[in-house]
Design an enzyme around this catalytic site. Structure first.
Site, PDB file in Angstrom:
ATOM      1  N   GLY A 165       0.827  -1.210   0.000  1.00  0.00           N
ATOM      2  CA  GLY A 165       0.000   0.000   0.000  1.00  0.00           C
ATOM      3  C   GLY A 165       0.852   1.247   0.000  1.00  0.00           C
ATOM      4  CG  HIS A 189      -0.006  34.712 -11.145  1.00  0.00           C
ATOM      5  ND1 HIS A 189       1.017  34.450 -12.013  1.00  0.00           N
ATOM      6  CD2 HIS A 189      -0.351  33.512 -10.637  1.00  0.00           C
ATOM      7  CE1 HIS A 189       1.270  33.160 -12.028  1.00  0.00           C
ATOM      8  NE2 HIS A 189       0.456  32.564 -11.193  1.00  0.00           N
ATOM      9  CD  GLU A 190      -1.948  33.008  -7.142  1.00  0.00           C
ATOM     10  OE1 GLU A 190      -2.691  32.047  -7.457  1.00  0.00           O
ATOM     11  OE2 GLU A 190      -0.708  32.961  -7.177  1.00  0.00           O
ATOM     12  N   PRO A 199       2.372   4.921   1.050  1.00  0.00           N
ATOM     13  CG  PRO A 199       4.291   6.168   0.639  1.00  0.00           C
ATOM     14  CD  PRO A 199       3.143   5.512  -0.044  1.00  0.00           C
ATOM     15  N   GLY A 250      -1.392   2.830   6.584  1.00  0.00           N
ATOM     16  CA  GLY A 250      -1.606   2.070   7.813  1.00  0.00           C
ATOM     17  C   GLY A 250      -1.082   0.649   7.778  1.00  0.00           C
ATOM     18  CE  LYS A 251       3.097   0.261   3.444  1.00  0.00           C
ATOM     19  NZ  LYS A 251       2.557   1.627   3.232  1.00  0.00           N
ATOM     20  CB  THR A 252       3.578   0.377  10.379  1.00  0.00           C
ATOM     21  OG1 THR A 252       4.411   0.648   9.257  1.00  0.00           O
ATOM     22  CG2 THR A 252       4.417   0.021  11.562  1.00  0.00           C
ATOM     23  CG  ASP A 272       1.376  28.671 -12.563  1.00  0.00           C
ATOM     24  OD1 ASP A 272       1.151  27.893 -11.633  1.00  0.00           O
ATOM     25  OD2 ASP A 272       1.215  29.905 -12.493  1.00  0.00           O
ATOM     26  CG  HIS A 301      -3.803  30.417 -11.368  1.00  0.00           C
ATOM     27  ND1 HIS A 301      -3.399  29.667 -12.448  1.00  0.00           N
ATOM     28  CD2 HIS A 301      -2.661  30.862 -10.784  1.00  0.00           C
ATOM     29  CE1 HIS A 301      -2.078  29.675 -12.508  1.00  0.00           C
ATOM     30  NE2 HIS A 301      -1.604  30.398 -11.505  1.00  0.00           N
TER      31      HIS A 301
HETATM   32  P1  ADP Z   1       2.387   3.003   6.631  1.00  0.00           P
HETATM   33  O1  ADP Z   1       3.160   2.016   7.428  1.00  0.00           O
HETATM   34  O2  ADP Z   1       1.455   2.364   5.653  1.00  0.00           O
HETATM   35  O3  ADP Z   1       3.211   4.053   6.000  1.00  0.00           O
HETATM   36  P2  ADP Z   1       1.425   3.699   9.202  1.00  0.00           P
HETATM   37  O4  ADP Z   1       0.918   2.404   9.668  1.00  0.00           O
HETATM   38  O5  ADP Z   1       2.757   4.084   9.699  1.00  0.00           O
HETATM   39  O6  ADP Z   1       1.423   3.777   7.619  1.00  0.00           O
HETATM   40  O7  ADP Z   1       0.346   4.805   9.524  1.00  0.00           O
HETATM   41  C1  ADP Z   1       0.695   6.005  10.109  1.00  0.00           C
HETATM   42  C2  ADP Z   1      -0.386   6.476  11.038  1.00  0.00           C
HETATM   43  O8  ADP Z   1      -1.543   6.830  10.321  1.00  0.00           O
HETATM   44  C3  ADP Z   1      -0.830   5.414  11.995  1.00  0.00           C
HETATM   45  O9  ADP Z   1      -0.018   5.384  13.128  1.00  0.00           O
HETATM   46  C4  ADP Z   1      -2.232   5.871  12.332  1.00  0.00           C
HETATM   47  O10 ADP Z   1      -2.197   6.834  13.348  1.00  0.00           O
HETATM   48  C5  ADP Z   1      -2.692   6.521  11.066  1.00  0.00           C
HETATM   49  N1  ADP Z   1      -3.530   5.631  10.279  1.00  0.00           N
HETATM   50  C6  ADP Z   1      -3.268   5.173   9.033  1.00  0.00           C
HETATM   51  N2  ADP Z   1      -4.264   4.396   8.584  1.00  0.00           N
HETATM   52  C7  ADP Z   1      -5.174   4.332   9.557  1.00  0.00           C
HETATM   53  C8  ADP Z   1      -6.430   3.676   9.706  1.00  0.00           C
HETATM   54  N3  ADP Z   1      -6.951   2.910   8.729  1.00  0.00           N
HETATM   55  N4  ADP Z   1      -7.102   3.837  10.871  1.00  0.00           N
HETATM   56  C9  ADP Z   1      -6.593   4.591  11.850  1.00  0.00           C
HETATM   57  N5  ADP Z   1      -5.425   5.233  11.780  1.00  0.00           N
HETATM   58  C10 ADP Z   1      -4.714   5.125  10.652  1.00  0.00           C
HETATM   59 ZN    ZN Z   2       0.311  30.522 -10.724  1.00  0.00          ZN
HETATM   60 MG    MG Z   3       5.141   2.072   7.843  1.00  0.00          MG
END
Ligand code: ADP
Ligand code: ZN
Ligand code: MG
Length: 626
Positions: free
Chosen positions: A216, A438-439, A218, A221-223, A514, A442
């Site tokens: 997944g 400019h803005e 970054p 929430g993999k960790t 831009d 846009h």
């Molecule tokens: P990854 O390892 O995918 O980069 P992490 O697990 O480190 O992501 O997630 C970072 C933080 O984001 C977690 O500690 C949590 O606080 C929050 N988070 C991410 N996904 C969820 C989720 N599905 N539910 C609740 N908190 C989440």
């Molecule tokens: Zn611009």
């Molecule tokens: Mg991670």
């Protein structure tokens, strides 16, 4: 008051003592040597106290014939024995010879003083001073090792895995702490069931996957997911990041892998979690230079270890990566990480659930509607949302508010999207006016192009390095884009440049971003997305990805010069078309643009509704944001 959980894994429980501040072997030796030297100094053989006198006093004594004998030391001092005083006196007199006195010897002889020389004695402090550079150098090296990233005394524990062990007690994470991710949870349920009761499965002769790969982006929430599996099953959790294996010495990574699996086997049932697997698991033989030997060894060891044991032992290996495409195919073969679980970006409902989990820890005002925040944060990952909640709490705390309000969330989100506002940056009036034009250029286009996202806000408050900014938000989660949307996006990019040209007949360097963006999008349209009619749906140029940089830096040109020219033409055609469409609108609504710029100069920031009012457009009900 608020909980700064964001982006961090919930803190590990106190480390077991073995990992703590045990002085390493060398540090201990160093300490002992220093102690020995000090003891030697205080107990050195000759302990007669010495009183130092001034050279002038010595001269007086000499003048008055009071000196019996002197001992000339080699370090330019004289030990003096006065007449009527024996050499065994408890106090010895000593004087330092301040300058080379050629007459000293003759005067001494004249006065009948006994002269002797001292055997050159090893001077203790001299020795220390000579050694000092070495001692300092050594201490410095020790310090460097200790303060290396990852801390600890790892330089002296090369082979140890340093896997952090999370015990069941302490902070336990379970599936309820992970919002959404139904599919991933469903897949991992099996692992949990197995770890809870391995016998049940082994009796049936069922083959349990040894390795599960969490895939997944970054921050999805993999960790967190991996930890929650351990928490659900109530087993030990060994957590190690792929980059921890990669060390400066060849062979260290491999022995860390051995050690990690050894630890795992001893504490089965348990989970071994290798975070950021791609740091070690990238395809072998594809590194730059010669520096990949160590990584290859580590990877080989990992493969060997995974083959070497049976999941019957009750050890399951989880790993996480956001780059499954660069992993060595050997890692994904049956018997290794043969199961992949996708940890997806949250959709609107899941974002709301994540908001719920994280905002439960902070005092929230009643006016907050999490569903609205969820709707206004498309594209944010779980980690982004955790961060958002934390930033909102910080904003509220800074203002001494008792609770977090909707406004704090808005400020927090803008900070995350745009960077921090730099309200104090001094901008000249002319520059401010040009920025406003400019803005406004846009902003205007958002309202008169068919496929453009609604504008969220436009501001001339400098953010980061940008002097102003027009921010839009997609109306809903989008997973792909249409050709019309991209063309309009390119047109919007040109809005700033065109407005400057129309009102000042010259343009500024503020258009760089831009133009870059527009060109990049057009190139993608032609080369990757098959959106240029004359080029057809063909991919031109293969993206080449250097293994260690992890970023697209090279494009393999696998087409002829002739095709290159055609690509350039197609890109230019797309850009020209978008620009002339933008120009048509800007010329047509020139008055509106000017009114917008004036409003920006006086109010600095305008939101969607305010812009609509100025342009005499019906107020929006659909694209409601906060
Ligand atoms: P990854 O390892 O995918 O980069 P992490 O697990 O480190 O992501 O997630 C970072 C933080 O984001 C977690 O500690 C949590 O606080 C929050 N988070 C991410 N996904 C969820 C989720 N599905 N539910 C609740 N908190 C989440
Ligand atoms: Zn611009
Ligand atoms: Mg991670």
């Amino acid at each position: 008051m608020f909980n700064d959980q964001n982006n961090k894994q919930p803190g590990p429980p106190p480390r077991p003592p073995m990992q703590g501040g045990r002085p390493s072997g060398l540090a201990l030796i160093f300490f002992l040597v220093m102690a020995a030297l000090f003891i030697a100094y205080f107990f050195r053989g000759n302990s007669t106290p010495i009183r130092e006198i001034r050279y002038s006093d010595f001269s007086n004594y000499l003048e008055q014939n009071q000196i019996d004998s002197v001992t000339i030391n080699d370090n330019n001092t004289l030990d003096i024995v006065l007449k009527g005083q024996s050499a065994q006196e408890p106090v010895r007199l000593r004087t330092r010879i301040p300058y080379q006195d050629p007459d000293l010897l003759s005067v001494l002889r004249e006065k009948n003083v006994n002269i002797s020389g001292a055997a050159a004695r090893m001077n203790f402090w001299r020795m220390i001073i000579d050694l000092l550079p070495w001692i300092i150098g050594f201490a410095f090296i020790m310090y460097m090792f200790r303060s290396m990233p990852g801390g600890g005394n790892r330089a002296f524990q090369f082979g140890k895995s340093r896997a952090k062990r999370y015990h069941e007690e302490g902070k336990k994470v379970s599936f309820t702490d992970v919002a959404g991710q139904k599919d991933a949870k469903y897949e991992l349920e099996e692992v949990v069931a197995f770890l809870k009761n391995p016998q049940k499965f082994t009796k049936m002769g069922a083959r349990i996957p040894k390795g599960v790969l969490l895939v997944g982006l970054p921050g999805t929430g993999k960790t967190l997911m991996a930890r929650s599996v351990a928490g659900e099953a109530g087993v030990a959790f060994f957590h190690m990041s792929g980059s921890d294996f990669v060390e400066m010495f060849v062979g260290v990574g491999a022995s860390r892998v051995r050690d990690l699996f050894e630890q795992g086997r001893r504490s089965a049932p348990c989970i071994i979690f290798i975070d950021e697997l791609d740091a070690v698991g990238r395809t072998r033989g594809a590194g730059y230079g010669g520096g990949h030997d160590e990584r290859e060894q580590t990877l080989n060891q990992l493969l060997v270890e995974m083959d070497g044991f049976d999941s019957k032992d009750g050890v399951i290996i989880l790993a996480a990566t956001n780059r499954p495409d660069v992993l060595d195919p050997a890692l994904l073969r049956p018997g290794r990480f043969d199961r992949q679980v996708v940890v997806a970006m949250p959709d609107i409902k899941e974002r709301e659930a994540i908001l719920q989990i994280h905002s439960a820890k902070i005092p929230m005002s009643k006016d907050i509607e999490l569903s609205r925040i969820a709707r206004a944060t498309p594209g944010m990952s779980g980690a982004d949302i955790a961060n958002l909640v934390n930033e909102a709490a910080l904003f509220a705390a800074r203002k001494d508010k008792p609770e977090v309000q909707m406004h704090d969330f808005e400020e927090a989100r803008d900070k995350i999207l745009m960077g921090v506002a730099r309200k104090t940056l001094v901008v000249s009036d002319k520059e401010r006016r040009m920025t406003a034009i400019h803005e406004a250029g846009h902003a205007l286009l958002h309202y008169f192009l068919k496929n453009a996202d609604p504008l969220h806000k436009v501001t001339i408050v400098p953010h980061g390095r940008a002097l102003g900014m027009a921010l839009s938000l997609p109306e809903e989660d989008t997973y792909s884009r249409t050709r019309g949307w991209i063309e309009d996006r390119i047109a919007i990019c040109y809005g700033g440049w065109l407005a400057e040209k129309l009102f000042y007949n010259e343009t500024t360097t503020g258009t760089k971003q831009d133009i870059q963006q527009a060109t990049e999008m057009a190139r993608h349209m032609v080369c990757e997305w098959g959106m240029a009619d004359e080029m057809g749906p063909v991919a031109y140029g293969q993206e080449e990805e250097p293994i260690f940089l992890g970023k697209e830096i090279a494009r393999h040109q696998d087409y002829s010069e002739e095709t290159a020219r055609r690509i350039d033409n197609a890109v230019k055609k797309i850009l020209d078309r978008a620009r002339s469409e933008a120009e048509r609108i800007i010329r047509k609504y020139r008055k509106g643009l000017e009114a917008l710029a004036d409003a920006l100069l006086s109010r600095e920031t305008l939101i969607d509704d305010e812009v609509r009012e100025i342009l005499h457009l019906p107020s929006a009900t659909a694209g409601e944001s906060f």
